[in-house]
Design a protein around this motif. Sequence first.
Motif, PDB file in Angstrom:
ATOM      1  N   ILE A 105     -11.922  12.565  -9.467  1.00 34.35           N
ATOM      2  CA  ILE A 105     -12.632  11.421 -10.057  1.00 34.35           C
ATOM      3  C   ILE A 105     -12.098  10.148  -9.400  1.00 34.35           C
ATOM      4  CG2 ILE A 105     -13.169  12.401 -12.340  1.00 34.35           C
ATOM      5  CD1 ILE A 105     -10.697  10.815 -13.415  1.00 34.35           C
ATOM      6  N   ASP A 106     -12.888   9.100  -9.421  1.00 31.48           N
ATOM      7  CA  ASP A 106     -12.464   7.771  -8.982  1.00 31.48           C
ATOM      8  C   ASP A 106     -12.569   6.855 -10.198  1.00 31.48           C
ATOM      9  OD1 ASP A 106     -12.347   8.767  -6.387  1.00 31.48           O
ATOM     10  OD2 ASP A 106     -14.440   8.242  -6.006  1.00 31.48           O
ATOM     11  N   TYR A 107     -11.578   5.997 -10.382  1.00 30.45           N
ATOM     12  CA  TYR A 107     -11.613   5.105 -11.543  1.00 30.45           C
ATOM     13  C   TYR A 107     -10.999   3.752 -11.184  1.00 30.45           C
ATOM     14  CZ  TYR A 107     -11.448   3.282 -16.207  1.00 30.45           C
ATOM     15  OH  TYR A 107     -11.653   2.476 -17.292  1.00 30.45           O
ATOM     16  N   LYS A 108     -11.661   2.683 -11.574  1.00 25.09           N
ATOM     17  CA  LYS A 108     -11.120   1.343 -11.345  1.00 25.09           C
ATOM     18  C   LYS A 108     -10.471   0.853 -12.638  1.00 25.09           C
ATOM     19  CE  LYS A 108     -12.346  -3.261  -9.718  1.00 25.09           C
ATOM     20  NZ  LYS A 108     -13.331  -4.001  -8.898  1.00 25.09           N
ATOM     21  N   ILE A 109      -9.168   0.661 -12.611  1.00 23.05           N
ATOM     22  CA  ILE A 109      -8.446   0.232 -13.809  1.00 23.05           C
ATOM     23  C   ILE A 109      -8.720  -1.250 -14.036  1.00 23.05           C
ATOM     24  CG2 ILE A 109      -6.172  -0.008 -14.892  1.00 23.05           C
ATOM     25  CD1 ILE A 109      -5.300   2.429 -13.166  1.00 23.05           C
ATOM     26  N   MET A 110      -9.329  -1.548 -15.191  1.00 25.85           N
ATOM     27  CA  MET A 110      -9.766  -2.903 -15.524  1.00 25.85           C
ATOM     28  C   MET A 110      -8.777  -3.553 -16.498  1.00 25.85           C
ATOM     29  SD  MET A 110     -12.422  -3.192 -13.692  1.00 25.85           S
ATOM     30  CE  MET A 110     -13.185  -4.700 -14.308  1.00 25.85           C
ATOM     31  N   PRO A 111      -8.800  -4.891 -16.607  1.00 24.99           N
ATOM     32  CA  PRO A 111      -7.943  -5.551 -17.598  1.00 24.99           C
ATOM     33  C   PRO A 111      -8.193  -4.966 -18.998  1.00 24.99           C
ATOM     34  CG  PRO A 111      -8.920  -7.168 -16.133  1.00 24.99           C
ATOM     35  CD  PRO A 111      -9.572  -5.850 -15.800  1.00 24.99           C
ATOM     36  N   GLY A 112      -7.117  -4.646 -19.697  1.00 32.64           N
ATOM     37  CA  GLY A 112      -7.238  -4.055 -21.036  1.00 32.64           C
ATOM     38  C   GLY A 112      -7.208  -2.538 -21.028  1.00 32.64           C
ATOM     39  N   ASP A 113      -7.311  -1.916 -19.858  1.00 29.44           N
ATOM     40  CA  ASP A 113      -7.221  -0.446 -19.780  1.00 29.44           C
ATOM     41  C   ASP A 113      -5.757  -0.012 -19.811  1.00 29.44           C
ATOM     42  OD1 ASP A 113      -9.936  -0.258 -19.386  1.00 29.44           O
ATOM     43  OD2 ASP A 113      -9.814   0.365 -17.279  1.00 29.44           O
ATOM     44  N   VAL A 114      -5.471   1.051 -20.539  1.00 29.34           N
ATOM     45  CA  VAL A 114      -4.212   1.772 -20.362  1.00 29.34           C
ATOM     46  C   VAL A 114      -4.597   3.161 -19.855  1.00 29.34           C
ATOM     47  CG1 VAL A 114      -2.142   2.724 -21.456  1.00 29.34           C
ATOM     48  CG2 VAL A 114      -2.978   0.463 -22.141  1.00 29.34           C
ATOM     49  N   ALA A 115      -4.349   3.377 -18.551  1.00 29.88           N
ATOM     50  CA  ALA A 115      -4.682   4.659 -17.915  1.00 29.88           C
ATOM     51  C   ALA A 115      -3.417   5.506 -17.875  1.00 29.88           C
ATOM     52  CB  ALA A 115      -5.209   4.430 -16.510  1.00 29.88           C
ATOM     53  N   ASP A 123       0.812  -1.223   0.000  1.00 26.90           N
ATOM     54  CA  ASP A 123       0.000   0.000   0.000  1.00 26.90           C
ATOM     55  C   ASP A 123       0.845   1.273   0.000  1.00 26.90           C
ATOM     56  OD1 ASP A 123      -2.489  -1.271  -0.132  1.00 26.90           O
ATOM     57  OD2 ASP A 123      -2.558  -1.571   2.032  1.00 26.90           O
ATOM     58  N   GLY A 124       1.948   1.249  -0.742  1.00 25.38           N
ATOM     59  CA  GLY A 124       2.838   2.412  -0.774  1.00 25.38           C
ATOM     60  C   GLY A 124       2.235   3.629  -1.460  1.00 25.38           C
ATOM     61  N   ALA A 125       1.122   3.441  -2.194  1.00 29.44           N
ATOM     62  CA  ALA A 125       0.527   4.566  -2.938  1.00 29.44           C
ATOM     63  C   ALA A 125      -0.785   5.036  -2.314  1.00 29.44           C
ATOM     64  CB  ALA A 125       0.297   4.153  -4.393  1.00 29.44           C
ATOM     65  N   VAL A 126      -1.027   4.626  -1.033  1.00 27.26           N
ATOM     66  CA  VAL A 126      -2.295   4.977  -0.393  1.00 27.26           C
ATOM     67  C   VAL A 126      -2.197   6.354   0.272  1.00 27.26           C
ATOM     68  CG1 VAL A 126      -4.070   4.193   1.244  1.00 27.26           C
ATOM     69  CG2 VAL A 126      -2.778   2.547  -0.070  1.00 27.26           C
ATOM     70  N   GLY A 133     -12.892  -3.473  -4.825  1.00 25.37           N
ATOM     71  CA  GLY A 133     -11.789  -2.543  -4.520  1.00 25.37           C
ATOM     72  C   GLY A 133     -10.879  -2.331  -5.716  1.00 25.37           C
ATOM     73  N   GLY A 134      -9.676  -1.846  -5.440  1.00 24.03           N
ATOM     74  CA  GLY A 134      -8.724  -1.566  -6.519  1.00 24.03           C
ATOM     75  C   GLY A 134      -9.028  -0.266  -7.241  1.00 24.03           C
ATOM     76  N   ILE A 135      -9.638   0.669  -6.539  1.00 25.28           N
ATOM     77  CA  ILE A 135      -9.987   1.968  -7.138  1.00 25.28           C
ATOM     78  C   ILE A 135      -8.777   2.899  -7.064  1.00 25.28           C
ATOM     79  CG2 ILE A 135     -11.584   3.932  -7.041  1.00 25.28           C
ATOM     80  CD1 ILE A 135     -13.095   1.360  -7.447  1.00 25.28           C
ATOM     81  N   THR A 136      -8.560   3.677  -8.125  1.00 27.01           N
ATOM     82  CA  THR A 136      -7.568   4.748  -8.093  1.00 27.01           C
ATOM     83  C   THR A 136      -8.325   6.080  -8.087  1.00 27.01           C
ATOM     84  OG1 THR A 136      -6.065   3.371  -9.394  1.00 27.01           O
ATOM     85  CG2 THR A 136      -5.501   5.699  -9.195  1.00 27.01           C
ATOM     86  N   HIS A 137      -7.919   6.973  -7.195  1.00 25.17           N
ATOM     87  CA  HIS A 137      -8.531   8.297  -7.093  1.00 25.17           C
ATOM     88  C   HIS A 137      -7.589   9.310  -7.743  1.00 25.17           C
ATOM     89  CE1 HIS A 137     -10.971   6.258  -4.079  1.00 25.17           C
ATOM     90  NE2 HIS A 137      -9.835   5.845  -3.545  1.00 25.17           N
TER      91      HIS A 137
END
Length: 286
Positions: A235-245, A98-101, A128-132
């Motif tokens: 914004i909150d976004y959950k990075i899914m398989p196939g996403d390049v964020a 959790d170094g990025a929390v 879970g696994g949401i990025t803000h």
Amino acid sequence: MSTPFNVIPLSRNLGSVVTGLDLAADLPDSVIRALIDLLHARGVIVVKDQQLTDAQYDRFGRHWGRPLEFFIASHRDRQFPALIKIDNDPATPEPMRDGAVHWHCDSTYEEEPAAVTMLYGREAPRVGGITHFASTAAAYDALPEATKARLDGLVAVHELGKAPWIEGETQPDPRRPQRGMPPQRHPLIARHPVTGRRSIFTSGTAYAIDGMDPAEANQLIRSLREHVVKPEFRIDYKIMPGDVAVWDNYTTVHCASPMEYSAEEGKRRLLYRISTKGRPALCVAA
Ligand SMILES: [Fe+2]
């Protein structure tokens, strides 16, 4: 803006989803330039439905700048060292989790911080696994003019593990990874290297301000960090398989939600990060 792909905004201030684009192809400069312009306008872009080899992802990453060499060697891919593995392997030691929390932009403890970071999603947990994300540029624009004038010219001091900004910590945890580098100094108000847009650049490693009383500096950094993450900038976004964020570290900060560390089906998370420094080659040439 007319673009060679489809664009859907994620919010008024921040973020766009891109569809109808195959990053595995050797894309023409015009398409890459349109993506760069979109990132600079929106701070975060998510290109959906990708199936990339490591080599294809590495090539895409190099369009954004010079790849950053991540300081923890075990996280770097052997064949493509620009690729940094991020997962929730239960063998991960506690201080490395959790170094990025906490709200930050990337590698601000380096002399030259990351300008752009991207994550390619390979596995996502069901829960879970949401990025803000928050727009530090929109947050700057919203400051009163007198405050902007007061902040102009201030220089923040950054060092990994010096700032107590992680939720619930009053002091940094000394067991967390250390960079072993002297403190770095970055302007508190950044100027974007391509667009010139201004933003609040406090990141997660800023712990002092040159020439300012430590308690006053702590209070100022804390208040700016609270301002940046107001709901209207987020914004909150959950990075899914196939996403390049992809995000612009000069105009955004981000924060991971705490993860369960598990190898169980439906709980695993696997992402590959690339961060780049400097300006995209297409912008340097422009
Ligand atoms: Fe990060």
